[in-house]
Design a protein around this motif. Structure first.
Motif, mmCIF file in Angstrom:
data_model
loop_
_atom_site.group_PDB
_atom_site.id
_atom_site.type_symbol
_atom_site.label_atom_id
_atom_site.label_comp_id
_atom_site.label_asym_id
_atom_site.label_seq_id
_atom_site.Cartn_x
_atom_site.Cartn_y
_atom_site.Cartn_z
ATOM 1 N N VAL A 83 0.850 -1.199 0.000
ATOM 2 C CA VAL A 83 0.000 0.000 0.000
ATOM 3 C C VAL A 83 0.881 1.243 0.000
ATOM 4 N N SER A 84 0.408 2.327 -0.607
ATOM 5 C CA SER A 84 1.169 3.581 -0.581
ATOM 6 C C SER A 84 0.277 4.714 -0.105
ATOM 7 N N PHE A 85 0.841 5.520 0.805
ATOM 8 C CA PHE A 85 0.181 6.726 1.307
ATOM 9 C C PHE A 85 1.053 7.910 0.901
ATOM 10 N N THR A 86 0.498 8.851 0.145
ATOM 11 C CA THR A 86 1.249 10.013 -0.293
ATOM 12 C C THR A 86 0.492 11.284 0.076
ATOM 13 N N ASP A 87 1.130 12.142 0.877
ATOM 14 C CA ASP A 87 0.533 13.430 1.286
ATOM 15 C C ASP A 87 -0.816 13.233 1.969
ATOM 16 N N VAL A 88 -0.892 12.229 2.825
ATOM 17 C CA VAL A 88 -2.128 11.926 3.544
ATOM 18 C C VAL A 88 -1.967 12.309 5.010
ATOM 19 N N ASP A 89 -3.008 12.890 5.593
ATOM 20 C CA ASP A 89 -3.006 13.181 7.024
ATOM 21 C C ASP A 89 -3.445 11.921 7.767
ATOM 22 N N LEU A 90 -2.504 11.312 8.466
ATOM 23 C CA LEU A 90 -2.776 10.093 9.228
ATOM 24 C C LEU A 90 -2.533 10.323 10.712
ATOM 25 N N SER A 91 -2.759 11.534 11.177
ATOM 26 C CA SER A 91 -2.547 11.847 12.587
ATOM 27 C C SER A 91 -3.416 10.955 13.466
ATOM 28 N N SER A 92 -2.800 10.369 14.459
ATOM 29 C CA SER A 92 -3.478 9.495 15.432
ATOM 30 C C SER A 92 -4.100 8.260 14.794
ATOM 31 N N ALA A 93 -3.694 7.926 13.573
ATOM 32 C CA ALA A 93 -4.185 6.699 12.940
ATOM 33 C C ALA A 93 -3.644 5.485 13.689
#
Length: 223
Positions: A83-93
């Protein structure tokens, strides 16, 4: 199946997603959406709101997340291979129990994210903000880590053996039983080092300037 600009918040969606299809979500609101166990292999999420979205136990192998995001998304026990996450807000994920083999995080805001307890052979982080994140026990062996902030992150038990950190920050990071054997930390801001944090750096490569600062903090002058 394509979802464009839809309000899917607080809705159960797993039953609407047929296995074997590639699902695309563009500019959708997935706040608190229920995707528990959903077949999302190869899915694309583009500029979506993911506030508290439930991806627990979902099949997200090969999925692509670009832009958007939201706090407290749950990926516990999900399959996240490639999986790829690019420029994603994952705060407290939350990623506890997730299979993160060959997953990548690029330019993501991950303040307070919890990746401790994740599974797999390792994942990459580049240009991410992991301030206050919990990464306990994660492996970064032989990784080239660039532009990552680990400020005040919990790195207890992490393995950075032979890793290279470039333009990274470790200020205030918890380094209890963290391994830096043969790690190249010449491009990292180590911050102030108490005895526990200094012991964790045993075997690492640092610059003369970094060594001088460490000794100066202990009242020694290098001539």
């Amino acid at each position: 199946m394509n979802f464009d600009g839809e309000d899917l918040s607080r809705k159960p969606l797993a039953d609407r997603l047929a296995p074997g299809e590639t699902h695309v979500f563009r500019d959708c609101d997935l706040t608190e959406a229920d995707l528990w166990g959903a077949p999302l292999g190869g899915a694309r999420f583009e500029s979506c709101v993911l506030e508290q979205t439930d991806f627990r136990k979902a099949d997200l192998d090969g999925a692509v997340f670009t832009g958007g995001g939201g706090m407290r998304a749950r990926f516990n026990d999900a399959d996240l291979i490639d999986v790829s996450f690019t420029d994603v807000d994952l705060s407290s994920a939350q990623f506890g129990g997730a299979l993160l083999t060959d997953a990548s995080f690029t330019g993501c805001r991950m303040i307070g994210a919890a990746l401790t307890g994740s599974r797999g052979t390792g994942f990459t982080v580049t240009g991410c903000n992991l301030t206050l994140a919990n990464l306990g026990g994660c492996s970064f062996r032989r990784e080239h880590i660039e532009g990552v902030r680990f400020d005040d992150a919990d790195l207890a038990g992490c393995d950075f053996t032979q890793a290279t950190l470039t333009n990274c920050r470790l200020i205030g990071a918890r380094l209890f039983k963290t391994v830096f054997a043969q790690a190249d930390l010449r491009g990292a801001d180590l911050g102030e080092l108490d005895d526990t944090r200094l012991r964790a750096l045993a075997g690492a490569v640092i610059t003369q300037a970094q060594a001088t600062a460490i000794l100066a903090a202990r009242g020694l002058t290098v001539l």
